[in-house]
Design an enzyme around this catalytic site. Structure first.
Site, PDB file in Angstrom:
ATOM      1  N   ASP A 134       0.839  -1.196   0.000  1.00  0.00           N
ATOM      2  CA  ASP A 134       0.000   0.000   0.000  1.00  0.00           C
ATOM      3  C   ASP A 134       0.872   1.243   0.000  1.00  0.00           C
ATOM      4  O   ASP A 134       1.810   1.347   0.786  1.00  0.00           O
ATOM      5  CB  ASP A 134      -0.909  -0.006   1.233  1.00  0.00           C
ATOM      6  N   HIS A 141      -3.593  14.174   0.751  1.00  0.00           N
ATOM      7  CA  HIS A 141      -3.812  13.296   1.910  1.00  0.00           C
ATOM      8  C   HIS A 141      -2.610  13.351   2.864  1.00  0.00           C
ATOM      9  O   HIS A 141      -2.778  13.508   4.077  1.00  0.00           O
ATOM     10  CB  HIS A 141      -4.056  11.860   1.429  1.00  0.00           C
ATOM     11  N   ARG A 150       1.324  15.956  13.156  1.00  0.00           N
ATOM     12  CA  ARG A 150       2.618  16.591  13.481  1.00  0.00           C
ATOM     13  C   ARG A 150       2.466  18.100  13.260  1.00  0.00           C
ATOM     14  O   ARG A 150       3.108  18.679  12.399  1.00  0.00           O
ATOM     15  CB  ARG A 150       3.730  16.009  12.576  1.00  0.00           C
ATOM     16  N   ASP A 241      -9.022   0.564   1.990  1.00  0.00           N
ATOM     17  CA  ASP A 241      -7.999   0.181   2.969  1.00  0.00           C
ATOM     18  C   ASP A 241      -8.473   0.643   4.355  1.00  0.00           C
ATOM     19  O   ASP A 241      -8.052   1.683   4.858  1.00  0.00           O
ATOM     20  CB  ASP A 241      -6.660   0.825   2.580  1.00  0.00           C
ATOM     21  N   TYR A 252       2.085   4.262  15.642  1.00  0.00           N
ATOM     22  CA  TYR A 252       3.093   4.846  14.762  1.00  0.00           C
ATOM     23  C   TYR A 252       2.509   6.036  14.006  1.00  0.00           C
ATOM     24  O   TYR A 252       1.382   5.950  13.530  1.00  0.00           O
ATOM     25  CB  TYR A 252       3.603   3.800  13.747  1.00  0.00           C
TER      26      TYR A 252
END
Ligand code: CA
Length: 429
Positions: A134, A141, A150, A241, A252
């Site tokens: 992927d 995006h 962030r 997905d 993560y």
């Protein structure tokens, strides 16, 4: 132009005209029926599935094709015959369906056997999906996710404009459209919580993507140019997905390619061939800085495919469309993704798939995930039945549709849909 793409072609299958499945489309899938549970290859035409195995048994296809090649349970063996055979088979099917060709049109017995009403067809995973990678290739995006997770840094990481970023996903949980998806369990931690907790995902999301199906194997350690990679793609299907945003945020940032992604990815039942999509090639966004030479594209390699996502809550009569975008927005094309992947030494096998990455457009109503549409749950959406969503609820069905349109011809991808089921329950956790 390839003659099978001529917009003036019409079929004797009347429902094909003006539908998403005209004679110019002919997408491939694997299906069975209640009376005949063999999984066999078919192409969509109007409101029918054309049973290609039945055509071969009737002697209507090239006699050089291996016997029962369309009855092996997946498309892998047919795809493995290579591009000239994909093309000659498509040309023959187009001929047999042409309004002026009588062979099948005027054979009522064979016609009844070979044309299955779509309601009577049960679709299955079209290829074996031995491997699934992927990518993360929409600039919009990646920028939105960077801004959310962030906020104090540049939204795009320094490598993003140089490398098609991706990760190796779980092929074992790629399922065909229509398969329900169970809400996953996992660890999560709210930003101000002192410790992580365990339980059902509360931020279940979709990701609007396209899956490219690998049609030409690339042995381990060999390489592909971008042009070779482009010609190694058999076709594309819609792809969801599914993502667990709270699990992802704790494990993560920003990709979260482990437990947040392992529980399900849904692929549409119909693979639209690269050949049918030839008229819809377009240039992608300008790439600045210029990619390194091994990633330079020799021509237009993005595709103009209109995409839409709708949610239908359990019991609601109507789905609500929540976003509309276009595959053409992708910064990195599938050919660049595949060339980059293979050049690192990765073997690609027939029937492997490559997820494009979430396809987000530039406007607030063209974003490819609830994470972006609701800005991580801070801007709820209201559906047609009056209910409000930040993320998916149990009983919601997520429905993707896609079509490429030009010169009065619509090349549809069908749907990619799945209903969300409640999380598994065990005492004592
Ligand atoms: Ca993804």
């Amino acid at each position: 132009m390839n003659p099978t793409n001529d917009p003036s072609l019409t079929s004797w299958v009347k429902s094909a005209q003006g539908s998403d499945f005209p004679i110019q489309n002919l997408p491939w899938g694997i299906f069975s029926t209640e009376g005949d549970e063999r999984r066999r290859a078919g192409v969509r035409i109007g409101d029918r599935v054309l049973d290609v195995d039945a055509l071969q048994e009737a002697g209507l296809l090239d006699a050089a094709l291996p016997r029962r090649i369309f009855a092996t349970g997946t498309l892998d063996a047919f795809i493995g015959l290579g591009r000239p055979i994909w093309s000659s088979t498509r040309a023959r099917l187009s001929e047999l369906l042409h309004e002026e060709v009588a062979i099948l049109r005027d054979d009522p017995v064979l016609r009844t056997r070979a044309l299955v009403p779509i309601e009577a067809a049960v679709t299955h995973l079209p290829v074996s999906v031995g491997g699934y990678t992927d990518f993360y290739s929409s600039r919009e995006h990646a920028t939105n996710v960077g801004r959310m997770f962030r906020p104090d840094d540049e939204p795009l990481l320094p490598n993003w404009l140089a490398i098609p970023i991706g990760y190796n996903g779980r092929a074992s949980t790629v399922v065909v459209s229509g398969t329900p998806v169970r809400r996953p369990l996992g660890q999560m931690k709210a930003p101000n919580a002192p410790a992580p907790s365990f339980g059902p995902c509360r931020k279940l999301d979709f990701e609007l993507e396209m899956a490219a199906v690998i049609g030409v194997a690339n042995p381990m350690g060999s390489v592909m140019t971008v042009a070779e990679a482009d010609r190694a793609i058999f076709g594309w299907a819609l792809f969801d997905d599914w993502s667990a945003r709270d699990i992802q945020a704790w494990e993560y940032v920003p990709l979260g390619p482990f437990q947040a992604k392992v529980f399900a990815s849904s692929i549409g039942a119909w693979i639209v061939t690269a050949e049918a999509l030839e008229p819809f090639r377009v240039d992608g966004p300008a790439q600045d800085p210029a990619p390194l030479p091994y990633l330079v594209q020799p021509g237009a390699m993005n595709l103009d495919v209109e995409l839409e996502v709708a949610i239908r809550p359990k019991g609601a009569s109507e789905p609500t469309v929540i976003t509309r975008t276009n595959f053409a927005h992708m910064y990195w094309s599938t050919a660049q993704q595949l060339a980059h992947h293979a050049i690192g030494g990765c073997a690609m096998n027939i029937g492997d798939i490559i997820g494009s990455g979430t396809i987000s457009g530039p406007t607030p109503d063209s974003l490819g995930s609830l994470l972006e549409l609701t800005w991580n749950g801070t801007r709820p959406l209201t559906l047609a039945d009056g209910s409000v969503r930040t993320f998916l609820e149990d009983g919601d069905t997520v429905i993707f549709t896609g079509r490429a349109r030009r010169d009065g011809v619509s090349i549809g991808f069908g749907v990619c849909e799945g209903e969300v089921l409640s999380a598994p329950v065990r005492d004592g956790w």
